[in-house]
Design a protein around this motif. Structure first.
Motif, PDB file in Angstrom:
ATOM      1  N   GLY A   1       3.841  22.756  31.625  1.00  0.00           N
ATOM      2  CA  GLY A   1       5.289  22.830  31.432  1.00  0.00           C
ATOM      3  C   GLY A   1       5.940  22.452  32.758  1.00  0.00           C
ATOM      4  N   ILE A   2       7.095  21.805  32.664  1.00  0.00           N
ATOM      5  CA  ILE A   2       7.758  21.326  33.887  1.00  0.00           C
ATOM      6  C   ILE A   2       9.186  21.868  33.934  1.00  0.00           C
ATOM      7  CG2 ILE A   2       8.491  19.264  35.178  1.00  0.00           C
ATOM      8  CD1 ILE A   2       5.442  19.331  34.817  1.00  0.00           C
ATOM      9  N   LEU A   3       9.560  22.403  35.091  1.00  0.00           N
ATOM     10  CA  LEU A   3      10.954  22.826  35.312  1.00  0.00           C
ATOM     11  C   LEU A   3      11.533  21.961  36.428  1.00  0.00           C
ATOM     12  CD1 LEU A   3      13.431  24.770  35.238  1.00  0.00           C
ATOM     13  CD2 LEU A   3      12.138  26.316  36.723  1.00  0.00           C
ATOM     14  N   VAL A   4      12.647  21.300  36.135  1.00  0.00           N
ATOM     15  CA  VAL A   4      13.325  20.520  37.173  1.00  0.00           C
ATOM     16  C   VAL A   4      14.661  21.199  37.450  1.00  0.00           C
ATOM     17  CG1 VAL A   4      14.077  18.234  37.932  1.00  0.00           C
ATOM     18  CG2 VAL A   4      12.299  18.427  36.207  1.00  0.00           C
ATOM     19  N   LYS A   5      14.925  21.484  38.734  1.00  0.00           N
ATOM     20  CA  LYS A   5      16.121  22.250  39.084  1.00  0.00           C
ATOM     21  C   LYS A   5      17.121  21.476  39.935  1.00  0.00           C
ATOM     22  CE  LYS A   5      15.648  26.412  40.500  1.00  0.00           C
ATOM     23  NZ  LYS A   5      15.454  26.441  41.948  1.00  0.00           N
ATOM     24  N   GLU A   6      16.647  20.417  40.587  1.00  0.00           N
ATOM     25  CA  GLU A   6      17.547  19.771  41.536  1.00  0.00           C
ATOM     26  C   GLU A   6      18.206  18.526  40.956  1.00  0.00           C
ATOM     27  OE1 GLU A   6      15.887  20.992  45.890  1.00  0.00           O
ATOM     28  OE2 GLU A   6      14.885  19.320  44.938  1.00  0.00           O
ATOM     29  N   SER A   7      19.369  18.224  41.489  1.00  0.00           N
ATOM     30  CA  SER A   7      20.139  17.064  41.065  1.00  0.00           C
ATOM     31  C   SER A   7      19.332  15.775  41.254  1.00  0.00           C
ATOM     32  CB  SER A   7      21.417  16.993  41.906  1.00  0.00           C
ATOM     33  OG  SER A   7      21.771  15.657  42.142  1.00  0.00           O
ATOM     34  N   PRO A   8      19.426  14.844  40.282  1.00  0.00           N
ATOM     35  CA  PRO A   8      18.628  13.620  40.380  1.00  0.00           C
ATOM     36  C   PRO A   8      19.160  12.628  41.412  1.00  0.00           C
ATOM     37  CG  PRO A   8      19.997  13.564  38.432  1.00  0.00           C
ATOM     38  CD  PRO A   8      20.168  14.925  39.026  1.00  0.00           C
TER      39      PRO A   8
ATOM     40  N   GLU B   1       3.718  29.376  26.963  1.00  0.00           N
ATOM     41  CA  GLU B   1       2.745  28.560  26.228  1.00  0.00           C
ATOM     42  C   GLU B   1       1.975  27.566  27.088  1.00  0.00           C
ATOM     43  OE1 GLU B   1       4.848  26.876  22.971  1.00  0.00           O
ATOM     44  OE2 GLU B   1       5.127  28.834  22.029  1.00  0.00           O
ATOM     45  N   SER B   2       2.499  27.258  28.273  1.00  0.00           N
ATOM     46  CA  SER B   2       1.801  26.279  29.107  1.00  0.00           C
ATOM     47  C   SER B   2       0.740  26.986  29.933  1.00  0.00           C
ATOM     48  CB  SER B   2       2.791  25.571  30.033  1.00  0.00           C
ATOM     49  OG  SER B   2       3.904  25.114  29.296  1.00  0.00           O
ATOM     50  N   ASP B   3      -0.347  26.257  30.247  1.00  0.00           N
ATOM     51  CA  ASP B   3      -1.349  26.822  31.159  1.00  0.00           C
ATOM     52  C   ASP B   3      -0.792  26.867  32.574  1.00  0.00           C
ATOM     53  OD1 ASP B   3      -3.469  26.979  29.188  1.00  0.00           O
ATOM     54  OD2 ASP B   3      -3.418  24.784  29.217  1.00  0.00           O
ATOM     55  N   ARG B   4       0.080  25.913  32.891  1.00  0.00           N
ATOM     56  CA  ARG B   4       0.694  25.865  34.222  1.00  0.00           C
ATOM     57  C   ARG B   4       2.163  25.505  34.057  1.00  0.00           C
ATOM     58  NH1 ARG B   4      -3.762  27.397  34.786  1.00  0.00           N
ATOM     59  NH2 ARG B   4      -5.432  26.632  36.142  1.00  0.00           N
ATOM     60  N   LEU B   5       3.025  26.142  34.846  1.00  0.00           N
ATOM     61  CA  LEU B   5       4.420  25.713  34.910  1.00  0.00           C
ATOM     62  C   LEU B   5       4.668  25.234  36.338  1.00  0.00           C
ATOM     63  CD1 LEU B   5       7.145  25.843  33.074  1.00  0.00           C
ATOM     64  CD2 LEU B   5       7.828  27.423  34.867  1.00  0.00           C
ATOM     65  N   ILE B   6       5.077  23.986  36.466  1.00  0.00           N
ATOM     66  CA  ILE B   6       5.301  23.428  37.804  1.00  0.00           C
ATOM     67  C   ILE B   6       6.799  23.185  37.985  1.00  0.00           C
ATOM     68  CG2 ILE B   6       4.636  21.601  39.439  1.00  0.00           C
ATOM     69  CD1 ILE B   6       2.194  23.074  38.436  1.00  0.00           C
ATOM     70  N   THR B   7       7.328  23.677  39.099  1.00  0.00           N
ATOM     71  CA  THR B   7       8.771  23.550  39.376  1.00  0.00           C
ATOM     72  C   THR B   7       9.019  22.411  40.365  1.00  0.00           C
ATOM     73  OG1 THR B   7       9.043  25.927  39.073  1.00  0.00           O
ATOM     74  CG2 THR B   7      10.815  24.782  40.219  1.00  0.00           C
ATOM     75  N   PHE B   8      10.017  21.591  40.047  1.00  0.00           N
ATOM     76  CA  PHE B   8      10.404  20.498  40.952  1.00  0.00           C
ATOM     77  C   PHE B   8      11.846  20.670  41.378  1.00  0.00           C
ATOM     78  CE2 PHE B   8       6.760  18.861  38.731  1.00  0.00           C
ATOM     79  CZ  PHE B   8       6.089  18.144  39.708  1.00  0.00           C
TER      80      PHE B   8
END
Lengths: 99, 116, 125
Positions: free
Chosen positions: B4-11, B109-116
């Motif tokens: 799973g991916i979390l993106v928090k910063e402005s593109p 549900e994800s095995d890993r959640l990676i935050t960007f």
């Protein structure tokens, strides 16, 4: 734990916070502006080298190359990974913190 | 493995969107599953359908479409989006607007959640 | 009811001061939503994150809602399991437990590290 450091250590406390929270066996991956921490001769060389006593140190090579930092300008204890290597690091550690 | 991916910063102010994109493409290449990308905080701007960068410049909408075509769910937080003018009328076709419950689901549900 | 064993342990790692960016405000919104799903939610304040808990804030002067007041009720009304504050970060900023707007669990960094280690997911804000 995979610790992702993506902010410049010269501008933010991203690296210093990470270093306070690492445990033996952790992985630190430098990405984006975080990669300036692993440049030879920079003021964070010692911090990273101390951390390497207990943790493995990696940097995302597309981010160093993009910024004009060649592999011979990077402290030798840091190992390069590409995005696929990043994925592997994320698999090897059961969780991650992005600092 | 499920990511799973979390993106928090402005593109535009930050590289986070691009790093997340490259990570996701690499994970798919290696045969992993992406449970979804959740856009929160200023990262929701990546889903604005009116993005119109100068020719030759990186076009986030094309990257979003590419992710969607690879079967990746692109979820924009409804509260963070509404605050920034992103609604069903202004969100790009590749993304969907949903609640924070979706981020919780990705976390569980994800095995890993990676935050960007 | 979800039984304790099968609940996912999720931690919000708050490391940003409250008003200079929106991270803290949107972190609170996420905590409240998450808490509705009967999971095991913790919040840890480290670094500048501890400044969000300072007593006596009046952000109306800068046109911002006093959202940190939510921390007064987040454990009782929203069933967030733990509010942890790192002792060293408080001290570095010249603060004591009495300076905080609500009751929290003040932990030494080493103890907080072991709590973080128990989590399934850590969400940095």
């Amino acid at each position: 734990m995979l610790n992702i450091v993506k902010k410049s250590p010269y501008e933010t406390s991203s690296l210093s916070s990470c270093l306070k929270y690492i445990k033996k066996g952790d992985v630190i991956l430098f990405t984006e502006d975080g990669i300036y921490a692993v440049k030879k001769g920079g003021m964070f060389e010692k911090h990273v080298s101390d951390a390497s006593q207990t943790c493995s140190i990696y940097y995302l090579s597309p981010d160093t190359e993009a910024r004009g930092i060649k592999s011979d300008e990077i402290i030798s204890l840091a190992k390069p990974v590409d995005y696929q290597g990043f994925v592997d690091l994320a698999i090897d550690s059961p969780k991650s913190i992005t600092w | 493995m499920k990511f799973g991916i979390l993106v928090k910063e402005s593109p535009y102010n930050f590289q986070a969107f691009d790093s997340a994109y490259n990570f996701v493409i690499a994970a798919i290449k290696k045969g992993h599953e992406i449970t979804g990308i959740f856009f929160y905080d200023d990262a929701v701007y990546a889903a604005n359908k009116y993005l119109d960068p100068p020719q030759g410049e990186r076009n986030i909408r094309l990257y979003m479409d590419d992710l969607k075509s690879k079967g990746v769910r692109l979820v924009v937080c409804v509260a963070a989006g509404k605050r920034r003018g992103l609604t069903n009328d202004t969100v790009s076709g590749s993304a969907e607007i949903s609640g924070l419950g979706q981020l919780l689901e990705l976390s569980i549900e994800s095995d890993r959640l990676i935050t960007f | 009811m979800v039984d304790q064993e099968s609940k996912a342990k999720i931690m919000f790692l708050c490391k940003t001061a409250p008003y200079g960016t929106i991270y803290e405000q949107e972190a609170i919104e996420a905590m409240i939503m998450f808490s509705a799903y009967e999971q095991d939610i913790s919040v840890a304040f480290i670094g500048d994150g501890v400044l969000s808990l300072k007593k006596g804030q009046n952000p109306s002067l800068i046109n911002i809602k006093n959202f940190t007041q939510t921390y007064l009720v987040i454990v009782d009304d929203f069933e967030v399991s733990h509010l942890y504050v790192e002792k060293e970060s408080l001290e570095e900023r010249g603060m004591k437990e009495e300076d905080l707007l609500t009751e929290v669990e003040v932990l030494k960094r080493a103890d907080l590290i072991s709590r973080i280690d128990e989590m399934k997911v850590i969400l940095p804000f």
